[in-house]
Enzyme design. Structure first.
Site, short mmCIF file in Angstrom:
data_model
loop_
_atom_site.label_atom_id
_atom_site.label_comp_id
_atom_site.label_asym_id
_atom_site.label_seq_id
_atom_site.Cartn_x
_atom_site.Cartn_y
_atom_site.Cartn_z
N ASN B 275 -9.85 14.80 106.34
CA ASN B 275 -10.55 13.95 105.37
C ASN B 275 -11.24 12.75 106.02
OD1 ASN B 275 -8.65 11.96 105.84
ND2 ASN B 275 -7.35 12.63 104.14
N CYS B 338 -14.64 20.92 98.79
CA CYS B 338 -13.54 20.19 99.42
C CYS B 338 -12.85 19.49 98.27
CB CYS B 338 -14.07 19.23 100.49
SG CYS B 338 -15.56 18.33 100.03
#
Lengths: 550, 633
Positions: B275, B338
């Site tokens: 991330n 995502c």
């Protein structure tokens, strides 16, 4: 000995060859005294493999049922696999390859059997004679002389018959100095810097021993290279610690009291099997097909190869800096003066001397600073990255030198007449070759082997115009300046052309090289065309003028 | 500007990170937009311009004898180390810069004051240069399966999507709205790229709000519609670019990933790109390595490994390669997401397009790609690049990573891109510069609200004007390479010195092949003109060119000589231990405009600190050697 004795199974059918990036090929395998040959039944010969036995670094055999597999790892880092039906055939072939790739006697090596298919225009054995190099030197200075004190190789077995020494030092003094230096390697001229008359010399360590033995001829010799009131630098390629330890074994270093005009700098460069292990680790890392980035970077780091590159380059730059910037003469040595010393003296010359960046000049450099200077090629290049023997004398010293040259070439892509392929070619021939150039450990051995009569010189082949074409750098523009490379880690890279050569396709990089070549060639042709047209036009105009006048 | 209390400071030193050479001495100016440093000690006037928006951090270091040091780190990875004589001046510069580099309101951004003095309509035309509809047309859209819909015209479906999006024809309004409710922030599956040759599509969205068991019929229909828009393939991929663990953790928050059992014929796959927070700290570590003073090879490689940077780059590249392969070789459509679908998803979709379609490897194509996958689809440039004073945890080098992936591909395929490295760096600069409106705000809606189309200029036409310097001389044209299949073994990824050590000129090759070839290209045009001119002047030219062509090579060489690339070259401090102290990193970029002949003078700039700073590893025979310092000091 007949090679036939070693070849129990000279041929085998239905052998399958596996190579990276090529489809598998089936064909007939033949063993000759010096080659392993695979020919397919196809009409075109493109699928053939000709491999010099001397290029084979190690082999492994495996069996699945009666199908045998031989994995051949080469000194040029390539790995190929042969599947051979029949256990007996496979075993026979494996043992033959093993025997033929590790022949003891130099005179059984391929160069003694090789008959060139090209016409020798210039015999490379005479291309770079010391006399000719000395002539060049004589045109700029008369302070040096060519001494034949080592004519019979009796003063220093690893020196050539002719060496360049200060004019004021006679042969008798040289003989005495030789007894004071390891292996008789008394200080000789390595490089003369025309710009300011400073010089670089090289030698082996002085044999001072623990009780500080001295030799006044030795200091006289090296002092003879200093200008009045000027100081010189001694670059010792060992750490101070190692140099001090060497005294216990009779070696040592120049003490300040005896050499007050010299400042000594210790610039440690690794040697021997540490380098070999580094190479083995690096190649192992490059052959690792794992997709783990951390593993790759940590293996690359652990191999220390780039650390060695950096340290050698740094030392060479330092030597260059002393000469060019400090205006001082330099003496370089380590222990024997046949390895790290030569890396440093030769790289310093590439940095300082534009001539060494030409093809001819680089060949002369290799001849002068490596072959004649007595780098023991036979010992050092006996094995490469897949070696199992791990002998102390096996060491990629010359390979590292070439890598360092490549690093400088990458940083100064327009300053070299030759390209990367030229360096790769030299790497290959240093380890396995049809030519006699890299055989033997020094001039004395080469002389005894009568190499210049019995074998062909690599230079005879390379210097043919059609061969040279492959090695020319299209970007080359003569650059008379000193070139200072950066030695920051960010500036040094893995030499992909060698280490990844067999692990990844270079198709797109080759295409880029080709394209670059085309662009430059086209411009040259265009320029020539414009010039020709201009000339034509000028001629016409003068013709016109003449007609009007008449 | 009220932020600037001291517009000019004299006697400011600019230190070089890599050397101990005498620092430059000069004057510092603060303008409304730039910090300008003028080096007074150089023979040639040298100016260093730093845009306030480029400043990432300003740090006051402890007072030294020579003054008050100020360390300025920039978003384009420049590091400027200034020393200001008076503490008070330094403090004023410091506080000014803090304010100038962190504007609070969008109106303070450079783009709203930048005035290149061009007529109003060319500004407007500039904004129309990139038309995404043309790109969809290029893909053959609209067609039987896909349509451009204005379902989002009042941002009622998704406020971070543009008004118009491409969705399957089979998905009706109810499906779209239903799916939006089931997707994080309403970011429904929309088309990113259609591979015309086999109808396989790349689509993108955000994570589903599936929690542990929730499902949504409309979302399932949506995916079915996407799959059926590619009749050639019995299945489609759903790719979650997050590490599995992260995705699972999201389930607890009512988000998560698709349950394969609920959707028809989907193959679900995790890819494992980290991330934004992991990426931010990775870059931080990388920059620390790049900034280290004279690191050993081992320090550098270990640091590079520990930063994880190249591992992340490889992960993004692997994902792009996976997508391209699914589309090209398996002929399967892919839906990518995502969490929010605006970071990793943007990286991966744009990279896959670049691999599949040579158009995106042209000037225009890359602009279209950035516009399409990043700007319009709501990559939050404003937050990720820290344009305004805000939450530092939102900052992340997501776009930098994409830029690097393109660069990595350029290393493997040097002839496949119309543009060169400088084009990438220029775009990267402007993503942070806020000089143009393109990258302001965080989504289409915000940009509209900011009136960027009325009040600012678009970057793209400015880049096209500089096409000559950004072109890749080795480019072989549109048709030579179709899809690219990069090698993704770790050794194929290189450290990008040109980006992260860009301003440390001494580290770069001293002769630049790109400059050389660009020179060749411009020379080529001149020569071709010359040749035509001459041919026209000649009354007749029946016979082909004479053979003397070859013999003229000397003249050729002489003329090529003039195109010589200027070489920036001085030795560095090779002696100190650890050794690499860069004297040649010292010279600021302005120096390299100096021709070769000035080499000698140039060398004088460099301080050969050299052999005189001795240390423990080295034994000195003469201690008074300093007296012998050569005259070139």
């Amino acid at each position: 000995m007949e090679f036939a004795e070693l070849i129990k199974t000279p041929r085998a059918d239905n052998v399958i060859l596996h190579r990276p990036f090529y489809p598998a090929v089936e064909g007939t395998l033949c063993l000759t005294g010096h080659h392993l040959i695979l020919s397919s039944r196809r009409q075109d010969n493109a699928e053939e493999l000709w491999l010099l036995h001397s290029n084979i670094d190690s082999i492994e055999k495996r069996f699945v049922g009666s199908l045998g597999t031989i994995i051949i790892k080469c000194k040029d880092l390539r790995i190929i696999q042969l599947d051979i039906p029949g256990m007996e055939e496979c075993l026979n072939i494996a043992s033959s390859i093993e025997a033929l790739s590790t022949l003891d006697s130099v005179t059984l090596m391929y160069p003694f059997f090789y008959r060139p298919m090209f016409e020798v225009v210039e015999d490379g054995w005479h291309s770079f004679l010391p006399e000719r190099e000395f002539e060049l030197l004589s045109s700029v200075t008369n302070e040096w002389r060519l001494s034949y004190v080592n004519k019979e190789f009796s003063v220093c077995p690893s020196y050539p018959p002719a060496v360049t020494v200060p004019k004021s030092i006679d042969d008798e003094a040289l003989r005495r100095v030789a007894t004071f230096r390891h292996g008789g390697r008394f200080p000789v001229l390595s490089y003369y810097h025309k710009k300011n008359g400073m010089v670089m010399m090289r030698s082996s360590q002085p044999l001072t021993g623990t009780n500080g033995r001295r030799c006044k001829e030795d200091s006289a010799l090296i002092n003879a290279t200093l200008r009045a009131g000027k100081r010189g630098y001694i670059i010792d390629t060992r750490s101070l610690n190692v140099a001090q330890q060497a005294r216990a074994k009779g070696g040592g270093f120049e003490q300040e009291v005896q050499y007050p005009q010299w400042r000594r700098i210790h610039k440690s460069v690794e040697r021997y099997n540490i380098l070999q292990e580094s190479l083995i680790k690096l190649v192992e890392a490059c052959n690792d097909q794992s997709h783990n980035m951390d593993r790759w970077l940590s293996k690359l780091e652990a191999s220390n190869w780039l650390t060695h590159v950096k340290e050698i380059l740094t030392a060479a730059c330092l030597a260059g800096q002393c000469i060019d910037r400090e205006g001082a003469s330099v003496l370089v040595h380590g222990t024997e003066g046949t390895d790290s010393t030569l890396q440093i003296t030769s790289l310093a010359q590439i940095i300082l001397d534009p001539r060494c960046r030409t093809i001819r000049g680089f060949e002369a450099l290799v001849e002068r600073e490596w072959l004649q200077a007595g780098h023991p090629f036979r010992l050092r290049c006996a094995q490469s990255a897949y070696s199992n023997s791990k002998q102390k004398w096996e060491s990629p010293v010359f390979f590292l030198f070439l890598d360092c040259v490549w690093q400088i070439l990458r940083q100064f892509p327009c300053s070299f007449e030759f390209n990367e392929h030229f360096l790769i070619m030299l790497f290959e021939h240093a380890y396995a070759s049809q030519f006699g150039t890299f055989l033997g450990n020094n001039e004395s051995e080469r002389c005894k082997l009568k190499l210049s009569q019995k074998t062909m010189s690599l230079w005879s082949w390379v210097n043919q115009p059609e061969e040279l074409r492959k090695f020319k750098n299209p970007l080359f523009e003569a650059n008379s300046l000193v070139i200072w490379p950066s030695v920051a880690p960010q500036s040094l890279q893995l030499w992909e052309g060698v280490f990844l050569r067999w692990n990844r396709s270079s198709k797109f990089l080759d295409e880029a090289y080709e394209e670059m070549n085309n662009i430059i060639e086209y411009n040259k042709e265009l320029q020539a065309k414009v010039n020709a047209l201009r000339r034509q036009l000028a001629e016409l105009e003068t013709d016109d003028g003449m007609q009007e006048n008449s | 500007m009220d932020h600037i209390t001291t517009p000019k400071v004299e006697n400011v030193k600019l230190l070089d990170r890599y050397t101990n050479r005498k620092p430059a001495n000069g004057t510092l100016y603060l303008t409304a937009t730039h910090l300008i440093y003028v080096d007074a000690s150089a023979e040639v006037r040298k100016e260093t311009w730093i845009l306030h928006h480029h400043i990432a951090s300003v740090e006051k270091l402890p007072l030294t004898t020579s003054g008050c040091p100020l360390l300025i780190r920039c978003k384009n990875f420049r590091v400027a180390h200034l020393v200001i004589g008076h503490e008070r001046d330094c403090h004023e510069v410091y506080t000014s810069l803090l304010k100038l580099s962190q504007p609070v309101k969008p109106e303070e951004l450079y783009a709203f004051s930048y005035n290149p003095k061009m007529p109003k309509d060319s500004r407007e035309i500039g904004w129309k240069l990139i038309d995404l509809k043309v790109d969809y047309q290029r893909m053959g859209i609209p067609n039987d399966f896909w349509e451009i819909t204005d379902a989002n015209k009042d941002y009622e479906v998704c406020n971070t999507y543009p008004p118009e999006v491409v969705v399957p024809k089979a998905a009706n309004k109810a499906t779209v709205l239903g799916s939006a409710k089931f997707r994080s922030r309403g970011r429904i599956p929309v088309l990113s790229y259609l591979y015309k040759e086999n109808n396989a599509a790349i689509c993108r969205c955000s994570q589903p709000l599936s929690g542990f068991s929730a499902r949504c019929l409309e979302d399932e229909q949506m995916l079915q519609a996407i799959r059926q828009a590619n009749p050639g393939s019995p299945f489609m991929y759903v790719v979650d670019t997050r590490p599995k663990l992260n995705a699972m953790a999201n389930r607890a928050a009512g988000k998560g990933y698709e349950n394969e059992d609920n959707y028809d014929n989907i193959h679900f796959k995790f890819i494992g790109i980290e991330n934004i927070h992991v990426m931010r700290s990775s870059l931080q570590k990388l920059l620390e390595v790049c900034e280290t003073k004279s690191p050993s090879m081992s320090d550098f490689l270990t640091g590079l490994e520990n930063s994880g940077w190249l591992r992340h780059i490889k992960a993004v590249m692997d994902a792009g390669v996976f997508l391209a392969k699914a589309v090209k070789e398996e002929k399967a459509s892919v839906l990518v997401h995502c969490s929010d679908g605006w970071d990793r998803t943007a990286q991966v979709c744009s990279l896959a397009s670049l691999l599949l379609d040579p158009f995106y490897r042209t000037f225009k194509g890359l602009m279209v790609l950035i516009e399409k996958e990043w700007i319009v689809m709501g990559h939050k440039f404003s937050h990720r690049c820290g344009h305004l004073d805000g939450d530092l945890k939102e900052v992340s080098p997501v776009f930098t990573q994409f830029t690097e992936c393109v660069w990595q591909l350029m290393q493997q395929f040097p002839c496949a891109f119309e543009f060169n490295e400088r084009f990438l760096l220029e775009i990267h600069d402007h993503v942070y510069s806020c000089q143009f409106g393109n990258f302001l705000g965080s989504c289409y809606r915000e940009r509209e609200a900011l009136k960027i189309f009325e009040k600012t200029h678009s970057l793209w036409p400015f880049l096209l004007q500089k096409k000559q310097e950004f072109r890749n001389p080795l480019y072989k044209g549109f048709t030579v390479y179709k899809e690219l299949k990069p090698n993704t073994l770790p050794f194929s990824f290189q450290f990008w010195c040109g980006m992260y050590n860009r301003f440390d000129k001494g580290m770069h090759p001293k002769q630049c092949v790109l400059d050389h070839l660009l020179n060749c290209m411009s020379q080529k045009m001149k020569l071709e003109d010359n040749a035509t001119d001459l041919e026209n002047k000649l009354p007749f030219l029946d016979n082909p060119l004479p053979n003397e062509v070859c013999s003229l090579s000397k003249i050729v060489n002489a003329s090529v000589e003039s195109s010589k690339t200027p070489m920036l070259n001085t030795p560095q401090d090779y002696e100190s231990e650890p050794p690499a102290l860069l004297t040649n990193g010292a010279i600021v970029e302005e120096v390299d405009i100096m021709p070769d002949q000035d080499q000698k003078n140039k060398e004088n700039f460099a301080n050969h600190h050299d052999l005189l700073d001795l240390n423990s590893t080295m034994e000195v025979i003469e201690s008074d050697a300093k007296k012998e310092k050569p005259q070139h000091q």
